[in-house]
Enzyme design. Structure first.
Site, PDB file in Angstrom:
ATOM      1  N   GLU A 213       0.327  -1.420   0.130  1.00  0.00           N
ATOM      2  CA  GLU A 213       0.064  -0.200  -0.300  1.00  0.00           C
ATOM      3  C   GLU A 213       0.833   1.292   0.053  1.00  0.00           C
ATOM      4  O   GLU A 213       1.362   1.446   0.875  1.00  0.00           O
ATOM      5  CB  GLU A 213      -0.768   0.009   1.022  1.00  0.00           C
ATOM      6  CG  GLU A 213      -1.792   1.121   1.301  1.00  0.00           C
ATOM      7  CD  GLU A 213      -2.249   1.497   0.497  1.00  0.00           C
ATOM      8  OE1 GLU A 213      -3.416   0.929   0.068  1.00  0.00           O
ATOM      9  OE2 GLU A 213      -2.480   2.804  -0.043  1.00  0.00           O
ATOM     10  N   HIS A 452     -31.730  -8.500  23.928  1.00  0.00           N
ATOM     11  CA  HIS A 452     -30.655  -9.632  24.152  1.00  0.00           C
ATOM     12  C   HIS A 452     -31.302 -11.030  24.193  1.00  0.00           C
ATOM     13  O   HIS A 452     -32.349 -11.337  24.332  1.00  0.00           O
ATOM     14  CB  HIS A 452     -30.873  -9.172  25.695  1.00  0.00           C
ATOM     15  CG  HIS A 452     -29.785 -10.395  26.834  1.00  0.00           C
ATOM     16  ND1 HIS A 452     -28.344  -9.411  26.709  1.00  0.00           N
ATOM     17  CD2 HIS A 452     -29.783 -10.692  26.865  1.00  0.00           C
ATOM     18  CE1 HIS A 452     -27.498  -9.796  27.481  1.00  0.00           C
ATOM     19  NE2 HIS A 452     -28.740 -11.218  28.228  1.00  0.00           N
TER      20      HIS A 452
HETATM   21  P1  NAD Z   1      -9.626   2.048  -3.112  1.00  0.00           P
HETATM   22  O1  NAD Z   1      -9.170   2.966  -3.183  1.00  0.00           O
HETATM   23  O2  NAD Z   1     -10.546   1.718  -2.014  1.00  0.00           O
HETATM   24  O3  NAD Z   1      -8.087   1.307  -3.194  1.00  0.00           O
HETATM   25  C1  NAD Z   1      -7.427   1.351  -3.412  1.00  0.00           C
HETATM   26  C2  NAD Z   1      -6.101   1.985  -2.287  1.00  0.00           C
HETATM   27  O4  NAD Z   1      -4.704   1.041  -3.196  1.00  0.00           O
HETATM   28  C3  NAD Z   1      -5.315   2.801  -2.162  1.00  0.00           C
HETATM   29  O5  NAD Z   1      -5.847   3.183  -0.883  1.00  0.00           O
HETATM   30  C4  NAD Z   1      -4.048   3.448  -2.622  1.00  0.00           C
HETATM   31  O6  NAD Z   1      -3.997   4.267  -1.494  1.00  0.00           O
HETATM   32  C5  NAD Z   1      -3.139   1.879  -3.320  1.00  0.00           C
HETATM   33  N1  NAD Z   1      -2.770   2.469  -4.112  1.00  0.00           N
HETATM   34  C6  NAD Z   1      -2.805   3.204  -5.184  1.00  0.00           C
HETATM   35  N2  NAD Z   1      -1.608   3.584  -6.265  1.00  0.00           N
HETATM   36  C7  NAD Z   1      -1.091   2.385  -5.652  1.00  0.00           C
HETATM   37  C8  NAD Z   1       0.752   1.874  -5.783  1.00  0.00           C
HETATM   38  N3  NAD Z   1       1.083   2.070  -7.576  1.00  0.00           N
HETATM   39  N4  NAD Z   1       0.744   0.983  -5.547  1.00  0.00           N
HETATM   40  C9  NAD Z   1       0.542   0.697  -3.892  1.00  0.00           C
HETATM   41  N5  NAD Z   1      -0.941   1.338  -3.009  1.00  0.00           N
HETATM   42  C10 NAD Z   1      -1.653   2.247  -4.546  1.00  0.00           C
HETATM   43  O7  NAD Z   1      -9.806   1.180  -4.631  1.00  0.00           O
HETATM   44  P2  NAD Z   1     -10.271  -0.172  -4.807  1.00  0.00           P
HETATM   45  O8  NAD Z   1      -9.881  -1.168  -3.625  1.00  0.00           O
HETATM   46  O9  NAD Z   1      -9.489  -0.475  -6.078  1.00  0.00           O
HETATM   47  O10 NAD Z   1     -11.855  -0.519  -4.770  1.00  0.00           O
HETATM   48  C11 NAD Z   1     -12.121   0.769  -5.831  1.00  0.00           C
HETATM   49  C12 NAD Z   1     -13.957   1.480  -5.842  1.00  0.00           C
HETATM   50  O11 NAD Z   1     -14.954   0.261  -4.975  1.00  0.00           O
HETATM   51  C13 NAD Z   1     -13.873   1.957  -4.317  1.00  0.00           C
HETATM   52  O12 NAD Z   1     -14.659   2.588  -4.635  1.00  0.00           O
HETATM   53  C14 NAD Z   1     -13.865   1.456  -3.724  1.00  0.00           C
HETATM   54  O13 NAD Z   1     -15.167   1.356  -2.775  1.00  0.00           O
HETATM   55  C15 NAD Z   1     -15.369  -0.075  -4.372  1.00  0.00           C
HETATM   56  N6  NAD Z   1     -15.656  -1.111  -3.482  1.00  0.00           N
HETATM   57  C16 NAD Z   1     -16.363  -1.185  -2.593  1.00  0.00           C
HETATM   58  C17 NAD Z   1     -16.843  -2.126  -1.667  1.00  0.00           C
HETATM   59  C18 NAD Z   1     -17.506  -2.484  -0.751  1.00  0.00           C
HETATM   60  O14 NAD Z   1     -18.356  -1.696  -0.339  1.00  0.00           O
HETATM   61  N7  NAD Z   1     -17.317  -3.489  -0.051  1.00  0.00           N
HETATM   62  C19 NAD Z   1     -15.983  -3.645  -2.472  1.00  0.00           C
HETATM   63  C20 NAD Z   1     -15.798  -3.582  -3.613  1.00  0.00           C
HETATM   64  C21 NAD Z   1     -15.362  -2.086  -3.862  1.00  0.00           C
END
Ligand code: NAD
Length: 478
Positions: A213, A452
């Site tokens: 990350e 509960h």
């Molecule tokens: P995200 O934005 O949640 O996380 C991506 C992460 O990758 C970030 O923390 C960022 O800092 C990191 N990152 C970016 N470039 C990087 C690099 N070069 N090296 C290392 N780290 C890097 O995106 P996601 O997890 O891909 O999800 C995509 C979208 O889909 C989001 O908007 C998410 O909310 C949505 N989603 C939601 C759910 C849920 O509600 N449970 C589940 C899956 C996806």
């Protein structure tokens, strides 16, 4: 020959198909055009959510949790199960079966609401015209005329230039739901929502999993105390989370992927069998516009006003493609609101009470402002919390981990945010969304009886704790 409609929706994901059904209910002659193709070449409505995202990932999260708990927890309950084995093919088959049932359900709902579901790529060629290019062998090119066009084309995974998807060793979130065997060494770039959910799936099934990350903090969108608690639990489960680690190179070498990342001025190298890239999603607008001047933002999102109107009269947009939180439930609300606005109704989506959920074990869920956001906004607040370790139901479930944290305005007691990590908090957060929608206070929650023994008592107690009077835990000196 062109067919005439009141509303044509482009995109059949949660924002689009829901908009189309609502339009059908309101008596609009409606079509929904969608280009999704599954790996076997078949078309399905439901978009990423039903075919390659929310639903299939939850199916695998459930299977992998059951596997892990059977292996490690059955004995604690006094249950002997012998050798616990894993049939990945069957697990994937179950997942695909669930997606198929739900996408079939969308088709049935279209029929019931007289919505024409059309398989194909929709391109807006004039403010009242959608050209449909077929995606299946039996499809044909058609022209649809529409009084109103709703763009709900969704989003696609961001590809990193130094770690391009090859569909085998380096995959996106869809590919990560389809490994035919458990990778021995799994790398995940991005410890966001997708990274932790899919990393958890394969880690529970046996992969040595490393999350790389770039940001220095874990889950910076969540409340810091909750993110810290969650990180502790995930690390305990064996997830290796490397923060402040920016990937500079990922190269497929034979059967392996070699990843280089920079952390604290040092270059580290790791070798994996599979690499998932989960660094966010971008708006999907390819082939969407041809000669129509719908304005896009610098980052490629379709720009809309508060009524979901784009820069072109009669063309609207909802869901991931307009930005904001990329969540299925946010898209669904927008889809319904957009159609009802076209129908002349007064509706608003409340963006202050969008629940967020991460479906790990323990789950993470929240609604409203974090403690840091309250600080940044200069709000004077009271904060209460309650640990699941003191909740009887959680203990009985062998899941007494995590906490509920409630933040209320110090003067009015109005709830500003609720943050949770623990068992089934994805369900508990709904009560807090309702409370906040009604302008509820911590005192209101105190006065409401909670059954509960249930997990919801942790929410009740967190509300008591806001006033320094939790019954089943020590209250912090105030
Ligand atoms: P995200 O934005 O949640 O996380 C991506 C992460 O990758 C970030 O923390 C960022 O800092 C990191 N990152 C970016 N470039 C990087 C690099 N070069 N090296 C290392 N780290 C890097 O995106 P996601 O997890 O891909 O999800 C995509 C979208 O889909 C989001 O908007 C998410 O909310 C949505 N989603 C939601 C759910 C849920 O509600 N449970 C589940 C899956 C996806």
């Amino acid at each position: 020959m062109s067919t005439k409609y009141d509303i044509v929706v482009i995109g059949g994901g949660p924002a689009g198909y829901v908009a189309a059904i609502r339009a059908g209910q309101l008596g609009f002659k409606t079509a929904c055009v969608d280009q999704w193709l599954n790996r076997d070449g078949s078309h399905a409505f439901g978009g990423t959510c039903l075919n390659a995202g929310c639903i299939p990932s939850k199916a695998l999260l459930e299977s992998s949790e059951l596997y892990e708990r059977t292996k490690h927890e059955a004995e604690t309950h006094g249950i002997g199960v012998g050798e616990v084995t894993l049939d990945v093919a069957k697990m994937l088959e179950r997942k695909d079966g669930i997606a198929k049932q739900l996408t079939g359900g969308v088709q049935a709902l279209f029929k019931a609401n007289k919505v024409d579901g059309i398989a194909g790529t929709g391109t807006i060629t004039a403010k009242d015209t959608v050209k449909v290019t077929p995606v299946t062998d039996d499809g044909e090119e058609q022209e649809l005329k529409a009084k109103h066009i709703i763009i709900a084309s969704g989003s696609t995974p961001v590809e990193l230039p130094m770690a391009k998807f090859d569909g085998d060793k380096i995959v996106d979130s869809w590919g990560a739901l389809e490994f035919d065997e458990v990778p021995k060494r799994l790398g995940v770039i991005g410890a966001g929502v997708i990274g932790v959910e899919l990393g958890s799936v394969w880690s529970r099934l046996g992969s040595e999993t490393v999350l790389i990350e770039a940001m220095p903090d874990f889950l910076p969108i969540a409340d810091a105390a909750i993110a810290k608690d969650a990180a502790r639990q995930f690390k305990k489960q064996g997830l290796d989370i490397r923060l402040g680690a920016k990937v500079s190179k990922a190269e497929v070498k034979g059967d392996e992927v070699v990843v280089e990342y920079e952390a604290k001025d040092k270059t580290e190298t790791l070798t994996f069998d599979k690499l998932i890239v989960a660094v966010g999603r971008r708006p999907e607008t390819a082939k969407l516009l041809d000669g129509v001047d719908v304005k896009l933002s610098d980052r490629g999102f379709v720009e809309v006003d508060a009524d979901y109107k784009t820069s072109v009269d009669g063309i609207y947009a909802v869901g991931d493609v307009i930005g904001g939180m990329m969540l299925a439930h946010k898209g669904e609300e927008e889809g319904v609101a957009c159609v009802e606005k076209i129908h002349g109704e007064k509706v608003e989506v409340n963006y202050e009470t969008i629940p967020s959920v991460i479906y790990t074990m323990p789950e993470v869920a929240w609604v409203g402002k974090t403690e840091q956001q309250c600080k940044d906004e200069g709000l004077d607040v009271n904060i209460g919390s309650f640990p699941f370790a003191a909740n009887g139901r959680a203990k009985a479930m062998e899941q007494a981990i995590g906490q509920v944290k409630m933040i209320a305005d110090a003067k009015t007691d109005r709830i500003l945010g609720v943050h949770m990590v623990g068992p089934y908090v994805s369900e508990l957060v709904a009560e807090m969304v309702v409370a906040m929608e009604f302008g509820g206070t911590a005192e209101d929650i105190c006065l409401i009886m909670h059954a509960h023994p249930t997990l919801s008592e942790a929410v009740h107690e967190a509300a008591f704790s806001v006033h320094g009077r939790a019954i089943h835990a020590m209250n912090k000196k105030r």
